[in-house]
Design an enzyme around this catalytic site. Structure first.
Site, mmCIF file in Angstrom:
data_model
loop_
_atom_site.group_PDB
_atom_site.id
_atom_site.type_symbol
_atom_site.label_atom_id
_atom_site.label_comp_id
_atom_site.label_asym_id
_atom_site.label_seq_id
_atom_site.Cartn_x
_atom_site.Cartn_y
_atom_site.Cartn_z
ATOM 1 C CG ASP A 70 1.732 -0.363 0.031
ATOM 2 O OD1 ASP A 70 0.604 -0.303 -0.499
ATOM 3 O OD2 ASP A 70 2.763 -0.692 -0.585
ATOM 4 C CE LYS A 77 -2.708 -5.254 -4.756
ATOM 5 N NZ LYS A 77 -2.392 -3.899 -4.360
ATOM 6 C CG ASN A 87 3.607 7.962 -3.646
ATOM 7 O OD1 ASN A 87 3.292 8.648 -4.605
ATOM 8 N ND2 ASN A 87 2.719 7.283 -2.923
ATOM 9 C CG PHE A 134 -1.631 1.970 -13.112
ATOM 10 C CD1 PHE A 134 -2.998 2.179 -13.260
ATOM 11 C CD2 PHE A 134 -0.773 2.481 -14.079
ATOM 12 C CE1 PHE A 134 -3.505 2.870 -14.353
ATOM 13 C CE2 PHE A 134 -1.263 3.188 -15.168
ATOM 14 C CZ PHE A 134 -2.625 3.378 -15.305
ATOM 15 C CE LYS A 141 2.531 -5.002 -7.045
ATOM 16 N NZ LYS A 141 3.259 -3.772 -7.284
ATOM 17 C CE LYS A 164 8.536 21.600 13.617
ATOM 18 N NZ LYS A 164 9.463 22.686 13.803
HETATM 19 N N1 CTP Z 1 -3.500 -0.064 -4.367
HETATM 20 C C1 CTP Z 1 -4.643 0.185 -3.637
HETATM 21 N N2 CTP Z 1 -4.563 0.316 -2.288
HETATM 22 C C2 CTP Z 1 -3.383 0.214 -1.633
HETATM 23 C C3 CTP Z 1 -2.212 -0.031 -2.386
HETATM 24 C C4 CTP Z 1 -2.304 -0.179 -3.750
HETATM 25 O O1 CTP Z 1 -5.726 0.278 -4.217
HETATM 26 N N3 CTP Z 1 -3.341 0.357 -0.327
HETATM 27 C C5 CTP Z 1 -3.621 -0.239 -5.825
HETATM 28 C C6 CTP Z 1 -2.888 0.800 -6.634
HETATM 29 O O2 CTP Z 1 -3.732 1.915 -6.932
HETATM 30 C C7 CTP Z 1 -2.510 0.026 -7.905
HETATM 31 C C8 CTP Z 1 -2.356 -1.402 -7.409
HETATM 32 O O3 CTP Z 1 -3.013 -1.475 -6.149
HETATM 33 O O4 CTP Z 1 -3.550 0.034 -8.855
HETATM 34 C C9 CTP Z 1 -0.939 -1.836 -7.237
HETATM 35 O O5 CTP Z 1 -0.265 -0.919 -6.396
HETATM 36 P P1 CTP Z 1 1.216 -1.173 -5.915
HETATM 37 O O6 CTP Z 1 1.621 -0.121 -4.944
HETATM 38 O O7 CTP Z 1 2.079 -1.371 -7.128
HETATM 39 O O8 CTP Z 1 1.050 -2.568 -5.240
HETATM 40 P P2 CTP Z 1 1.172 -3.117 -3.796
HETATM 41 O O9 CTP Z 1 0.154 -4.193 -3.669
HETATM 42 O O10 CTP Z 1 1.104 -2.015 -2.789
HETATM 43 O O11 CTP Z 1 2.580 -3.819 -3.813
HETATM 44 P P3 CTP Z 1 4.068 -3.279 -3.541
HETATM 45 O O12 CTP Z 1 3.948 -1.881 -3.001
HETATM 46 O O13 CTP Z 1 4.595 -4.247 -2.560
HETATM 47 O O14 CTP Z 1 4.752 -3.365 -4.875
#
Ligand code: CTP
Length: 403
Positions: free
Chosen positions: A277, A339, A208, A321, A335, A287
């Site tokens: 995710d 969490k 990303n 975040f 969230k 490759k």
């Molecule tokens: N985070 C994490 N581990 C993951 C995904 C996210 O620890 N596998 C943490 C990120 O570091 C951040 C928080 O969760 O502090 C929220 O991350 P975000 O990507 O916004 O949330 P998601 O739960 O993945 O939701 P979505 O992508 O559906 O918005």
């Protein structure tokens, strides 16, 4: 930021004196007021006019110049300073300070000074290794002077070794740290930053746009405020701040492992990383070759690191975040609760000046009671300090955090 801070910069006569021009510029850019004292030898390497132009102030070179003012320069300069910096500091000046000799404007001002003093060594490696010089360095440290060890690398005399003036950015960081109150002294932080990369073959991966800037700013700000920071970082192009421990990782699973191995020692955990995710289900050792009109990629879920921490956090403070493009506050609150975070920092990717690549951010900080504070656009380091201020009040309220 050094906004409004008053720095007296002493320049002594070594070849690295030319770098003091760059240092002066960097300090002015950070908002400091700089007054320069040059020794006679320093003026052989770089002209006072250069420093006067860059510092936008009169440059002091002589102790005994009659002026219209009655104040004595060395006392006036000593009173003016929030901090003294000597860069470059030769063996001669440290010998004088260590022996209590005050025979020119710089050494006299330092003797009269009561504010923090940073001494940035720069000299030939053999001079630096001289036992008398080493003894003097020890003596300066004993009396509370902060001595910045010189860098190792190519010296002006064409030899390799210790003795190089530290990088200007490192000196500026040290000054910032010197002038920052240590309100997190000894607190152990674990901070994650940057993106993760999820490889599908040796040359391709899913990632990303995270730059790591927000997480690095948090690590820098916490370290400046006296914390012991472990920084777990995905791949970034940034120079790491001077943290206690830096653990570079690539994938979400590596970040998960590093966090699980290190979070128990921390009292405050900040998850600024943009963790992928999902990862490709299969990794091809070779490759992947082009074939067919479309290609389907099977993805599987990565562990949610912060969610796992939230379940086992004990008295630790957990900050996450949320970067959103819609329903910012509602999504962030969801969230925070799911969490089990103590604070969530939300930002809206659609706002200019917020998000991944920028040097600025526009953040909203939400706590478990629903208290929400939206802040205007600010630099990421300012945003980091705001987040740390919220953590500080949380520690006061709930008694979390330990040294
Ligand atoms: N985070 C994490 N581990 C993951 C995904 C996210 O620890 N596998 C943490 C990120 O570091 C951040 C928080 O969760 O502090 C929220 O991350 P975000 O990507 O916004 O949330 P998601 O739960 O993945 O939701 P979505 O992508 O559906 O918005």
């Amino acid at each position: 930021m050094l906004k409004g801070k008053k720095i007296v910069l002493g320049i002594t006569g070594g070849i690295a004196a030319y770098k003091s021009a760059e240092l002066t510029r960097a300090l002015i850019k950070e908002g400091a007021q700089v007054k320069v004292i040059m020794t006679k030898s320093a003026a052989e390497f770089i002209t006072p006019l250069t420093l006067q132009t860059l510092s936008q102030n009169l440059v002091y070179t002589d102790m005994f110049v009659p002026t219209e003012k009655y104040d004595m320069a060395h006392i006036a300069l000593a009173d003016f300073a929030d901090a003294f910096v000597i860069a470059p500091a030769t063996g001669n000046i440290i010998g004088k300070i260590a022996s209590g000799i005050a025979d020119d404007l710089l050494s006299t001002t330092i003797m009269a000074g009561t504010k923090p003093t940073l001494i940035c060594l720069a000299m030939n490696d053999k001079m630096l290794a001289n036992p008398i010089v080493q003894e003097n360095i020890k003596r300066l440290k004993k009396y509370g002077y902060i001595v910045m060890e010189s860098g190792v690398g190519e010296l002006a005399c064409k030899t390799q070794g210790a003795g190089r003036l530290p990088e200007v950015s490192e000196i500026v960081e040290e000054i910032e740290s010197l002038l920052t109150p240590k309100d997190f002294a000894g607190q152990k932080f674990l901070i994650t930053a940057g993106p993760t990369q999820e490889p599908m073959d040796p040359v391709r991966f899913i990632t990303n746009l995270s730059s790591g800037k927000m997480g690095y700013a948090l690590a820098k700000a916490a370290q400046r405020r006296g914390a012991c920071v472990t920084l777990i970082s995905g791949p970034t192009n940034l120079v790491a701040p001077p943290v206690e421990k830096l653990i570079p990782v690539r994938t979400a699973r590596q970040m998960h492992k590093a966090v699980m191995e290190n979070y128990k020692k921390a009292a405050i955990i900040i998850k600024a990383a943009a963790v992928a995710d999902y990862r490709p289900k299969e990794f091809s050792k070779d490759k992947l070759k082009k074939a067919g009109k479309t290609l389907s990629l099977n993805l599987e879920k990565n562990p949610d690191i912060i969610e796992e921490i939230g379940k086992n956090k004990g008295s630790r403070i957990v900050v996450g975040f949320a970067m959103e493009t819609q329903n910012l506050l509602a999504n962030a609150r969801k969230k925070l609760s799911k969490k089990k975070m103590d604070l969530i920092v939300a930002n809206d990717l659609r706002q200019e000046g917020a998000g991944f690549q920028a040097d600025t951010n526009i953040i909203t900080i939400i706590d478990r009671k629903g208290k929400t504070e939206s802040l205007g656009k600010m630099t990421k380091i300012e945003a980091a300090d705001e987040i740390l201020n919220h953590i500080k009040s949380l520690i006061k309220k709930k008694g979390g955090g330990r040294s």
